[in-house]
Motif scaffolding. Structure first.
Motif, short mmCIF file in Angstrom:
data_model
loop_
_atom_site.label_atom_id
_atom_site.label_comp_id
_atom_site.label_asym_id
_atom_site.label_seq_id
_atom_site.Cartn_x
_atom_site.Cartn_y
_atom_site.Cartn_z
N ARG A 37 0.93 -0.58 0.10
CA ARG A 37 0.21 0.02 0.37
C ARG A 37 1.01 1.34 -0.12
N GLU A 38 2.19 0.84 1.18
CA GLU A 38 2.91 2.97 1.24
C GLU A 38 3.49 2.24 -0.41
N MET A 39 4.00 1.86 -1.46
CA MET A 39 4.77 1.86 -2.29
C MET A 39 3.97 1.83 -3.26
N CYS A 40 2.14 1.75 -3.28
CA CYS A 40 1.30 3.10 -4.36
C CYS A 40 1.51 3.93 -4.14
N ASP A 41 1.25 4.44 -2.85
CA ASP A 41 0.67 6.46 -2.78
C ASP A 41 1.61 6.62 -3.19
N ALA A 42 3.14 6.03 -2.70
CA ALA A 42 4.32 7.09 -3.17
C ALA A 42 5.22 7.15 -4.25
N TYR A 43 4.81 6.52 -4.77
CA TYR A 43 5.01 6.20 -6.56
C TYR A 43 3.48 5.77 -7.60
N ASP A 44 2.86 6.17 -7.14
CA ASP A 44 1.26 6.02 -7.87
C ASP A 44 1.38 5.12 -9.00
N VAL A 45 1.16 2.98 -8.46
CA VAL A 45 1.80 2.75 -9.52
C VAL A 45 0.51 1.43 -8.29
N SER A 46 0.79 0.39 -9.69
CA SER A 46 -0.90 -0.34 -9.17
C SER A 46 -0.17 -1.60 -7.90
N SER A 47 -0.83 -2.22 -7.46
CA SER A 47 -0.70 -3.47 -6.53
C SER A 47 -0.17 -4.44 -7.19
N ILE A 48 -0.59 -4.38 -8.81
CA ILE A 48 0.26 -5.69 -9.42
C ILE A 48 2.08 -4.97 -9.66
N VAL A 49 2.39 -3.59 -10.05
CA VAL A 49 3.15 -3.05 -10.55
C VAL A 49 4.45 -3.44 -8.88
N ALA A 50 3.65 -2.64 -8.04
CA ALA A 50 4.28 -3.20 -6.40
C ALA A 50 4.97 -4.52 -5.92
N LEU A 51 4.00 -5.66 -6.48
CA LEU A 51 4.51 -7.37 -6.44
C LEU A 51 4.80 -7.44 -7.69
N ARG A 52 5.73 -7.03 -8.31
CA ARG A 52 6.59 -7.19 -9.47
C ARG A 52 7.80 -6.63 -9.24
N VAL A 53 7.84 -5.38 -8.57
CA VAL A 53 8.57 -4.96 -8.23
C VAL A 53 9.27 -5.06 -7.24
N PHE A 54 8.37 -6.12 -6.15
CA PHE A 54 8.87 -6.90 -4.62
C PHE A 54 9.55 -8.30 -5.75
N ARG A 55 8.93 -8.42 -6.32
CA ARG A 55 9.58 -9.66 -6.76
C ARG A 55 10.44 -10.23 -7.40
N GLU A 56 10.74 -8.88 -8.63
CA GLU A 56 12.22 -9.11 -9.20
C GLU A 56 13.57 -8.32 -8.54
N LEU A 57 13.50 -7.41 -7.55
CA LEU A 57 14.41 -7.23 -6.09
C LEU A 57 14.41 -8.39 -5.57
N SER A 58 13.87 -9.32 -4.90
CA SER A 58 13.67 -10.73 -4.13
C SER A 58 14.92 -11.58 -5.39
N ASP A 59 13.67 -11.93 -6.91
CA ASP A 59 14.99 -12.58 -7.46
C ASP A 59 16.47 -12.02 -7.70
N GLN A 60 16.66 -10.95 -8.38
CA GLN A 60 18.09 -10.14 -7.52
C GLN A 60 18.90 -9.98 -6.85
N GLY A 61 18.12 -10.97 -5.88
CA GLY A 61 18.70 -11.38 -4.41
C GLY A 61 18.71 -10.13 -3.35
N LEU A 62 18.53 -8.50 -3.71
CA LEU A 62 18.50 -7.36 -3.11
C LEU A 62 17.68 -8.10 -1.59
N ILE A 63 15.68 -8.23 -1.53
CA ILE A 63 15.81 -7.96 -0.33
C ILE A 63 15.74 -8.98 -0.21
#
Length: 359
Positions: free
Chosen positions: A32-58
């Protein structure tokens, strides 16, 4: 074309992590905080988390959210493991594995990654890997630091992947290249069922009276049975009008001539043309030559279609109709999946029917 929003969010968060604004152990914003901070949908936020996880950053901690991971001492993952059969001499009949490897190398280099070929992959030459082969491969692969992703040969069995690869992979993405997968890994593959159905529709529209199917071995195309079943199901022809066998292999010349003798009788006895579908271009070319000995030629007496789209289909006289596969796309898509460039767990590579001169 405007840049996708998720890319900008990922780059911003990676900058904050690299600069220390987000330190190891810090909690990342909620969805929710990411959606508000970057003005994106929850689908986009989930994709960001997933890709940063795949890259071993989070990493995701159940019930707590996402947290920045500490650096592991390897700087960042910069290696694509190409656990694929060895390159072979280029030829006109089958460059399937070579083209996939070229696609892997092309995509990895464009993403500034090194490609590493494990020495134990020499065991994958010309045969299905055993469970012991895969265990030895896993021991070598997981001794390599800085792995960004692992691309596996389609001939490595799912059960061996489950037993030896996945328990040690952790967050490292694992992709099978060249077939669909039952193991919980990503897959870059050809849509064999779709191809089989498309060829069957062409066969039905050709008004052929007899249909002959010669599948390739599963060592050549792992999903070949999916193609075979889809072809026969969509064809939905009288069983008496269908002749299929796995005994035409281009390996045993004596057996091949026996099969060709039977095929020639089917073609000659047909009240209309016959439709012949071979599971490899090399099989189609050899079949044509054998039928010529019986006074039968394509497309005058029968329609002939191969599979693969290799150089042979263009240099054969006449040029062979074929299902042309983009093998390099298998490699490129595998790396895209390994590096988190797609939200999907699988990507189907493109194909095209080339009618040439035997249809």
């Amino acid at each position: 074309m405007p840049r996708a929003k998720y890319i900008g969010v990922i780059e911003d968060l990676k900058t904050k992590i690299a600069s220390g604004k987000l330190a190891p152990g810090d909690r990342i914003a909620s969805i929710r905080e990411m959606c508000d901070a970057y003005d994106v949908s929850s689908i986009v936020a989930l994709r960001v988390f997933r890709e940063l996880s795949d890259q071993g950053l989070i990493e995701k901690r159940d019930g707590e959210g996402y947290y920045v991971l500490p650096e592991d001492g390897d700087n960042h993952a910069d290696k694509i493991i190409c656990a694929f059969r060895p390159l072979r001499d280029m030829n006109t009949t089958d460059n399937f594995g070579n083209r996939i490897i070229f696609g892997i190398m092309e995509s990895a280099l464009s993403n500034h990654k090194h490609v590493v070929f494990p020495e134990s992959c020499m065991r994958l030459r010309n045969r299905i890997p055993t469970d012991e082969d895969v265990k030895i491969l896993a021991d070598e692969v997981f001794s390599i630091p800085g792995i960004a992703g692992i691309v596996l040969d389609m001939r490595i069995p799912d059960e061996s992947i489950r037993r030896h690869i996945l328990p040690r992979a952790g967050r490292i993405p694992v992709v099978v290249a060249g077939r669909s997968a039952k193991a919980p890994v990503k897959a870059s593959f050809f849509p064999m069922e779709e191809i089989g159905a498309d060829v069957a529709k062409l066969a039905r529209r050709s008004s052929a009276a007899v249909f002959l199917l010669f599948p390739a071995s599963e060592a050549t195309f792992s999903d070949i049975r999916l193609l075979e079943h889809a072809f026969l199901k969509t064809l939905d022809a009288d069983p008496a009008a269908v002749f299929t066998t796995r005994e035409f292999t281009t390996v045993s010349r004596e057996k091949d001539r026996e099969v060709a003798e039977i095929a020639a009788k089917h073609i000659a006895a047909a009240r209309g043309k016959a439709f012949v579908f071979c599971g490899a271009d090399s099989m189609a070319g050899y079949f044509y030559d054998l039928m010529k000995e019986h006074g039968l030629t394509a497309p005058q007496d029968y329609i002939l279609m191969g599979f693969g789209g290799f150089e042979l289909s263009e240099i054969h006289t006449p040029k062979l109709a074929t299902v042309a596969l983009d093998q390099a796309a298998i490699g490129r898509n595998a790396v895209e999946l390994a590096l988190g460039g797609s939200m999907e767990n699988s990507i189907a590579a493109p194909y095209a029917v080339k009618f040439n001169e035997t249809f």
